[in-house]
Design an enzyme around this catalytic site. Sequence first.
Site: not given
Length: 417
Positions: A348-350
């Site tokens: 969900t984040e990178t």
Amino acid sequence: MKSLLFSAISLALLHLAAPQPHRMSTPTRTPRKKLTKHAGPRHDHLKRHGPVKVHTQIDYVTVNAEDVIVYVDSQGKPVSTTTVHRNQPPPTSPPAPPPSPSPAPNPLPQPQPQPQPQPQPQPQPQPQPQPQPAPAPAPAPAPAPGPDKPSTGGPVSSGPGFKSGVSYTPYNADNSCKSRQQVATDFTKISGYDVVRLYGTDCDQVSNALAATKGSNVKFFLGIFDIAQVQKEAETISNAVKGDWSRVNAVSVGNEMVNKGTDPGTVIGAIGQARGALKGHGYNGPIVTVDTMVAMTNHPEICKASDFCAINCHAFFDGKTPAEKSGEFIKGWVDKIGKATGKTVVVTETGWPTRGDTNGVAVPSQQNHQAAMKSIQGAFSNNVIFYSAYNDMWKKNGQGTFNAEQYWGIMGNAPSA
């Protein structure tokens, strides 16, 4: 004969007179008229000769005096007297005293209104979420749809399986909320993504983002940011979608809460509460909590309580991974968590920062940003949300984030800035 005449005259006079009610000290009295005393003002007593005792009668009575017979000789001189008592009528009853303020008639003991058995106030249902599964420490959701299969029974979200995603925050550099027009301006540059992640419900961001993308196929990975306000934020989301949940990919509950020190059980409870609340509003799609890959590995129960595992995973913070190896680094974590939990893992984040301080072999730069993006896209064909659409100038840089917190934007500064 003459003597008898005087006696008769005297006797007649006596019948015309009545004695006064005052008693005199002298034994001889002249006949007086019958006198009735009246209530009211009294006149002064007349002066009398000689010592006189006066007794004032204050009773309201009518008195009949005795008959006195006076015997006289032939010369008319009194010789003797005699008193004849009459049968006195019973004394007139004194006027009844004014009725004393009779105590208000003691009302018959009125039956005291018995307190009607008030129906015991039923404990008001606390604004609790709709019936929800008790947060079990670690059980996988009951035969709920598998992590990769959203629930059925109404418009549903796609959940995992989307090809590409990006995150967006609606704040100006001074931390104020962006207007609907500013949000619309920002979304004119966001294209080529199936999913856009929002973190919360403040600033009308859900309704503004939906309006900005109306008519497109973009879906939203929405967020309940404050797990102490699950009910409120769930209602805000519901009001924004207006019953059309088809544009919602998933809903997260909290962001990196366990990583920040929140007890996993508290997070699991919030997930259950969100399920009940959102289901009550007609949502049947996936609900998860998002945390770092380390927190998710150390506490797989928060993954098991979610409909799939959602992790924030940044190779930059490892310090031992260069930008061009980002894809391999992230995939190693995804595989590890998926194997441990048996669930699909969504990143969900990178991303990679364009500015900031060096962290070991991880160097922030525009070139390294592009190298990291290429590496990640080569390692994943789906289920990855890049961080973030624009630089977050509202955030504060610090040593803990290598002074790079503001500079993760794929497209640099937002056009509405």
